[in-house]
Design an enzyme around this catalytic site. Structure first.
Site, PDB file in Angstrom:
ATOM      1  CB  SER A 200      55.555  26.219 -26.742  1.00 21.21           C
ATOM      2  OG  SER A 200      55.597  25.182 -27.693  1.00 21.21           O
ATOM      3  CG  ASP A 268      38.195  12.201 -11.226  1.00 21.45           C
ATOM      4  OD1 ASP A 268      38.963  12.966 -10.617  1.00 21.45           O
ATOM      5  OD2 ASP A 268      37.021  12.505 -11.488  1.00 21.45           O
ATOM      6  CG  ASP A 271      42.524  13.813  -6.439  1.00 21.63           C
ATOM      7  OD1 ASP A 271      41.532  13.064  -6.519  1.00 21.63           O
ATOM      8  OD2 ASP A 271      42.576  14.926  -6.986  1.00 21.63           O
ATOM      9  CG  ASP A 275      38.605  16.903  -8.878  1.00 20.15           C
ATOM     10  OD1 ASP A 275      38.992  15.905  -9.511  1.00 20.15           O
ATOM     11  OD2 ASP A 275      39.368  17.644  -8.228  1.00 20.15           O
ATOM     12  CG  ASP A 412      51.792  20.318 -23.292  1.00 21.77           C
ATOM     13  OD1 ASP A 412      51.444  20.110 -24.464  1.00 21.77           O
ATOM     14  OD2 ASP A 412      52.593  21.210 -22.967  1.00 21.77           O
ATOM     15  CG  HIS A 450      51.354  23.347 -25.864  1.00 26.26           C
ATOM     16  ND1 HIS A 450      52.500  22.877 -25.265  1.00 26.26           N
ATOM     17  CD2 HIS A 450      51.767  24.189 -26.850  1.00 26.26           C
ATOM     18  CE1 HIS A 450      53.555  23.399 -25.852  1.00 26.26           C
ATOM     19  NE2 HIS A 450      53.136  24.199 -26.831  1.00 26.26           N
TER      20      HIS A 450
END
Length: 521
Positions: A200, A268, A271, A275, A412, A450
């Site tokens: 950060s 989702d 790919d 999952d 994030d 984050h």
């Protein structure tokens, strides 16, 4: 000499639980004392360094350290597994208005002959005991700074330009120089290898160190770098305006999970695996328009003003005239994290502080008056040389053999993840003359929030990967990350060097990293 509470002028430091430490503006060469033998821990209280006062030095027995109050992250910490160490506090005034505090922890046994400086979060203002304890547990000497002020906000900046410089870059460099000198005095030798580890604001500090002070560290970890800071805070205000400008546009936090489930349903499986993770959000093109209520408002839909707010939140901030990107937006899949910046009644306080105390120098500045193009230009002009974008040309750092390991969670909710992708791409293009072209790696972490947390595997050891890279010249080809529920690991996945992604090999459990390979998308 025990570390005692500061004098009466430092009572604010006691209230936050920070010990005072100072850094000097001299280089490492200038501050190294001429030694014939190592100094004892208590003797370090007499150590003389330029612009620096050692305010305390004490031996701490194994497991005996107690942090002075709550530290970064707001949770009380436990240190009962730490080894014995020498704890040194110091204060430095490299300018007439500087008051930079540091702590340096030195393993009593001599450790592993390495030094690891650790970064801060948000506006700093506190010693990062949690990160120091992790470094010490690895056997490294370690140091942290309060970045030159006390407290979590930016009120320190008003009327104090030298303190802004301290926060922006000087405190980390001076901490490093003084900590190395203290370690050399204690051990009778300088650290063999030096590292910086931050996320950060700490990630921004890491990039600044590589750019401004390329000789400070052999290896640097930059997680979720808050860079460019002025553009980051402008984006935070911008999405806050979209959410809070009027009552009708506010999306209740109770609807965030509904939006998240709609995003997963759309993306989702891109790919090939269902999952609960979107491994490459750049391939997900979700339009919140599909959630618009067909009738009255309800928990399973968004009203037209809420749809407009969601579209802004999920889009990059762009100049309305040139379409140039000012800062990237949230990526698909992070909706559960919107509570961090979008669950109150006004934009993120950290971002407001940038414009109140640094850009406009007006504590009464009203975020409702914010204009993206106008105020970004003003912020960049005011912050030039301090908090403006970090120059991506790291040629000096790379040429001397430095290694930069970056990482960022795709989910994030605080620093838009493509900020790290943008910097990585730029520094690869602009860094020249390095003897080893493979000096920087970026790992994007699916489902991580984050710096940590989130639905995806979010626990990993970047420091071990960096140490191997620096020591053996072996760049990390994959880093295994794990996810745990109630303390039990229930999934592992490999993190891959960007732009590679992890792909299922076709056999075995999809919760086992061994069954995945890294390859180009």
């Amino acid at each position: 000499m025990r570390i005692r509470p500061p004098h009466s002028s430092d009572r604010a430091t006691l209230r936050t639980g920070c010990f005072a430490l100072l850094l000097a503006a001299a280089t490492m060469l200038a501050v190294r004392p001429a030694l014939t033998a190592p100094m004892g821990c208590g003797e370090l209280a007499r150590l003389k360094l330029p612009d620096t006062v050692v305010t305390g030095a004490e031996s701490v027995a194994a497991g005996a350290f107690n942090a002075p109050g709550e530290r970064e992250g707001g949770a009380a910490l436990r240190f009962d597994r730490l080894p014995a160490f020498c704890r040194v506090a110091a204060a430095i005034r490299p300018s007439s208005d500087s008051d930079i505090r540091i702590e340096v922890w030195l393993p009593a046994s001599g450790g592993n002959d390495t030094f690891e400086a650790v970064g801060n979060g948000a506006w700093g203002g506190a010693i990062n005991y949690a990160a120091m304890s992790a470094a010490l547990a690895r056997g490294s000497a370690t140091a942290s700074t309060d970045t030159g002020h006390v407290g979590a906000g930016a009120t320190f900046a008003l009327g104090h330009p030298e303190k802004v410089i301290d926060y922006a870059y000087r405190s980390e460099h001076e901490m490093t120089a003084k900590a190395k000198a203290i370690a050399e005095a204690f051990y009778g030798r300088a650290p063999r290898l030096s590292y910086f580890n931050g996320c950060s604001t700490g990630g921004r500090q890491a990039l600044v160190e590589a750019r401004r002070f390329p000789a400070d560290f052999d290896g640097i970890i930059a997680g979720a770098g808050a860079n460019p800071k002025t553009h980051l805070d402008a984006w935070r205000i911008w999405i806050g305006q979209a959410m809070f400008a009027e009552r009708a546009s506010v999306i209740p936090p109770g609807k965030f999970p509904m939006i998240h489930q709609a995003v997963l349903a759309a993306c989702d499986g891109l790919d090939g695996l269902m999952d609960g993770l979107i491994d490459d959000p750049t391939r997900c093109h979700f339009d919140p328009q599909i959630l618009e209520c067909a009738g009255p408002d309800g928990p399973g839909c968004l009203t037209p003003p809420q749809v407009r707010a969601a579209k802004t939140i999920m889009s990059p901030a762009r100049n309305r005239e040139t379409a140039a990107e000012i800062f990237p937006g949230f990526e698909a899949g992070n909706e559960l994290g919107w509570t961090r910046m979008l669950a109150g009644t006004e934009p993120y306080g950290t971002a407001q502080d940038q414009f109140k105390y640094i850009t406009f120098r007006d504590p009464n500045w009203d975020w409702r008056t914010f204009d993206l193009e106008r105020d970004v230009a003003i912020a960049d002009r005011v912050s030039d040389g301090t908090l403006a974008a970090v120059d991506p040309d790291l040629s000096q750092f790379a040429a001397r053999g430095g290694k930069l390991l970056m990482y960022h969670g795709w989910s994030d909710p605080n620093v838009a993840p493509r900020a790290s992708v943008n910097y990585y791409t730029s520094t690869r293009a602009q860094t020249k003359g390095a003897p080893d072209a493979d000096w920087v790696r970026l790992f994007m972490v699916p489902g991580m929030g984050h710096c940590n947390g989130g639905e995806g595997p979010n626990t990993f050891d970047m420091m071990a990967a960096l140490e191997r890279w620096v020591s053996s010249g072996e760049p990390p080809e994959r880093v295994v990350a794990s996810h745990a529920t109630l303390g039990q690991v229930d999934r592992t996945r490999p993190l891959c060097p960007y732009p590679q992604v992890a792909r299922y090999a076709g056999a075995g459990s999809t919760d086992d990293a061994a069954n995945f390979v890294c390859r180009m998308p």
